[in-house]
Design a protein around this motif. Structure first.
Motif, mmCIF file in Angstrom:
data_model
loop_
_atom_site.group_PDB
_atom_site.id
_atom_site.type_symbol
_atom_site.label_atom_id
_atom_site.label_comp_id
_atom_site.label_asym_id
_atom_site.label_seq_id
_atom_site.Cartn_x
_atom_site.Cartn_y
_atom_site.Cartn_z
ATOM 1 N N GLY A 148 0.555 4.580 -8.799
ATOM 2 C CA GLY A 148 0.752 5.720 -9.673
ATOM 3 C C GLY A 148 0.848 5.316 -11.118
ATOM 4 O O GLY A 148 0.730 4.131 -11.459
ATOM 5 N N PHE A 149 1.022 6.315 -11.962
ATOM 6 C CA PHE A 149 1.291 6.017 -13.372
ATOM 7 C C PHE A 149 2.194 7.067 -13.965
ATOM 8 O O PHE A 149 2.304 8.188 -13.459
ATOM 9 N N GLY A 150 2.883 6.690 -15.027
ATOM 10 C CA GLY A 150 3.753 7.603 -15.750
ATOM 11 C C GLY A 150 3.261 7.749 -17.175
ATOM 12 O O GLY A 150 2.055 7.708 -17.436
ATOM 13 N N ARG A 151 4.218 7.853 -18.077
ATOM 14 C CA ARG A 151 3.896 8.147 -19.467
ATOM 15 C C ARG A 151 2.970 7.133 -20.126
ATOM 16 O O ARG A 151 2.121 7.469 -20.913
ATOM 17 N N GLN A 152 3.178 5.853 -19.791
ATOM 18 C CA GLN A 152 2.362 4.808 -20.434
ATOM 19 C C GLN A 152 0.994 4.654 -19.763
ATOM 20 O O GLN A 152 0.250 3.738 -20.063
ATOM 21 N N LYS A 153 0.728 5.475 -18.773
ATOM 22 C CA LYS A 153 -0.546 5.428 -18.051
ATOM 23 C C LYS A 153 -0.807 4.053 -17.434
ATOM 24 O O LYS A 153 -1.943 3.656 -17.209
ATOM 25 N N GLY A 154 0.259 3.309 -17.156
ATOM 26 C CA GLY A 154 0.085 2.037 -16.469
ATOM 27 C C GLY A 154 -0.254 0.858 -17.350
ATOM 28 O O GLY A 154 0.195 -0.248 -17.125
ATOM 29 N N HIS A 155 -0.986 1.081 -18.436
ATOM 30 C CA HIS A 155 -1.575 -0.035 -19.190
ATOM 31 C C HIS A 155 -0.570 -1.068 -19.675
ATOM 32 O O HIS A 155 -0.861 -2.255 -19.667
ATOM 33 N N THR A 156 0.583 -0.610 -20.108
ATOM 34 C CA THR A 156 1.509 -1.543 -20.748
ATOM 35 C C THR A 156 2.532 -2.116 -19.766
ATOM 36 O O THR A 156 3.478 -2.759 -20.164
ATOM 37 N N GLU A 157 2.312 -1.897 -18.482
ATOM 38 C CA GLU A 157 3.301 -2.347 -17.514
ATOM 39 C C GLU A 157 2.976 -3.719 -16.954
ATOM 40 O O GLU A 157 1.817 -4.047 -16.708
ATOM 41 N N LEU A 158 4.043 -4.503 -16.751
ATOM 42 C CA LEU A 158 3.867 -5.801 -16.099
ATOM 43 C C LEU A 158 4.066 -5.646 -14.600
ATOM 44 O O LEU A 158 4.964 -4.972 -14.144
ATOM 45 N N TYR A 159 3.200 -6.296 -13.821
ATOM 46 C CA TYR A 159 3.374 -6.339 -12.369
ATOM 47 C C TYR A 159 3.089 -7.754 -11.923
ATOM 48 O O TYR A 159 2.014 -8.289 -12.183
ATOM 49 N N ARG A 160 4.066 -8.409 -11.275
ATOM 50 C CA ARG A 160 3.951 -9.808 -10.870
ATOM 51 C C ARG A 160 3.523 -10.691 -12.041
ATOM 52 O O ARG A 160 2.629 -11.536 -11.925
ATOM 53 N N GLY A 161 4.124 -10.449 -13.193
ATOM 54 C CA GLY A 161 3.946 -11.346 -14.330
ATOM 55 C C GLY A 161 2.741 -11.104 -15.197
ATOM 56 O O GLY A 161 2.625 -11.691 -16.273
ATOM 57 N N SER A 162 1.811 -10.261 -14.766
ATOM 58 C CA SER A 162 0.668 -10.042 -15.645
ATOM 59 C C SER A 162 0.516 -8.569 -15.989
ATOM 60 O O SER A 162 0.912 -7.689 -15.225
ATOM 61 N N GLU A 163 -0.098 -8.342 -17.133
ATOM 62 C CA GLU A 163 -0.268 -6.964 -17.587
ATOM 63 C C GLU A 163 -1.353 -6.297 -16.753
ATOM 64 O O GLU A 163 -2.380 -6.902 -16.454
ATOM 65 N N TYR A 164 -1.086 -5.089 -16.365
ATOM 66 C CA TYR A 164 -1.995 -4.385 -15.480
ATOM 67 C C TYR A 164 -3.039 -3.617 -16.268
ATOM 68 O O TYR A 164 -2.706 -2.805 -17.115
ATOM 69 N N HIS A 165 -4.312 -3.870 -16.022
ATOM 70 C CA HIS A 165 -5.353 -3.177 -16.772
ATOM 71 C C HIS A 165 -6.036 -2.095 -15.951
ATOM 72 O O HIS A 165 -7.253 -2.060 -15.777
ATOM 73 N N THR A 166 -5.214 -1.257 -15.400
ATOM 74 C CA THR A 166 -5.733 -0.089 -14.704
ATOM 75 C C THR A 166 -4.693 1.001 -14.886
ATOM 76 O O THR A 166 -3.551 0.717 -15.221
ATOM 77 N N ASP A 167 -5.090 2.228 -14.653
ATOM 78 C CA ASP A 167 -4.117 3.312 -14.754
ATOM 79 C C ASP A 167 -3.079 3.236 -13.646
ATOM 80 O O ASP A 167 -1.956 3.661 -13.823
#
Ligand SMILES: Nc1ncnc2c1ncn2[C@@H]1O[C@H](COP(=O)(O)OP(=O)(O)O)[C@@H](O)[C@H]1O
Ligand SMILES: [Mg+2]
Length: 112
Positions: free
Chosen positions: A35-54
């Motif tokens: 899913g995504f919230g306000r930041q549309k996913g882009h600026t979120e870290l998951y397992r140490g790397s920045e996620y480049h998908t919504d």
């Protein structure tokens, strides 16, 4: 009764499950979702790397609880799942008309 739907970070799932069982939550359903919230996913870290998908992996928890328990449930999920960083998730609360245990025909709180 209330249906609590919580979207949380996957690594918080075990802690949240234990905390909810400790206060008397009898059942829950868990789904791996994206899913995504306000930041549309882009600026979120998951397992140490920045996620480049919504869409970022989250866990969805659904639990139906009695009216006298739901504020505690919300507090506990919020405390336990909080990291203070983006993507900590959200909790939604919905009213529930009824519940039925199929095996015994019990209804309402007794069916939870
Ligand atoms: N309005 C919404 N409706 C349904 N699910 C949502 C909504 N907002 C967030 N979510 C779910 O919660 C997850 C975490 O959201 P989060 O990034 O913490 O929200 P925000 O960026 O808006 O603070 C999302 O990946 C998505 O699965
Ligand atoms: Mg976000």
């Amino acid at each position: 009764m209330k249906l609590i739907i919580a979207y949380i970070k996957p690594f918080k799932m075990d802690d949240v499950k234990i905390a909810l069982q400790d206060i008397g939550v009898k059942g829950m359903s868990v789904t791996e979702i994206k899913g995504f919230g306000r930041q549309k996913g882009h600026t979120e870290l998951y397992r140490g790397s920045e996620y480049h998908t919504d869409f970022i992996p989250k866990v969805k928890i659904e639990t139906v609880v009695p009216d006298d328990l739901y504020t505690k449930v919300i507090e506990l999920i919020s405390e336990t799942a909080k990291t203070g960083k983006m993507g900590d998730g959200k909790i939604f609360v919905l009213p529930v008309e009824n519940a039925i245990r199929i095996r015994t025909d019990e209804t309402g709180d007794e069916a939870l």
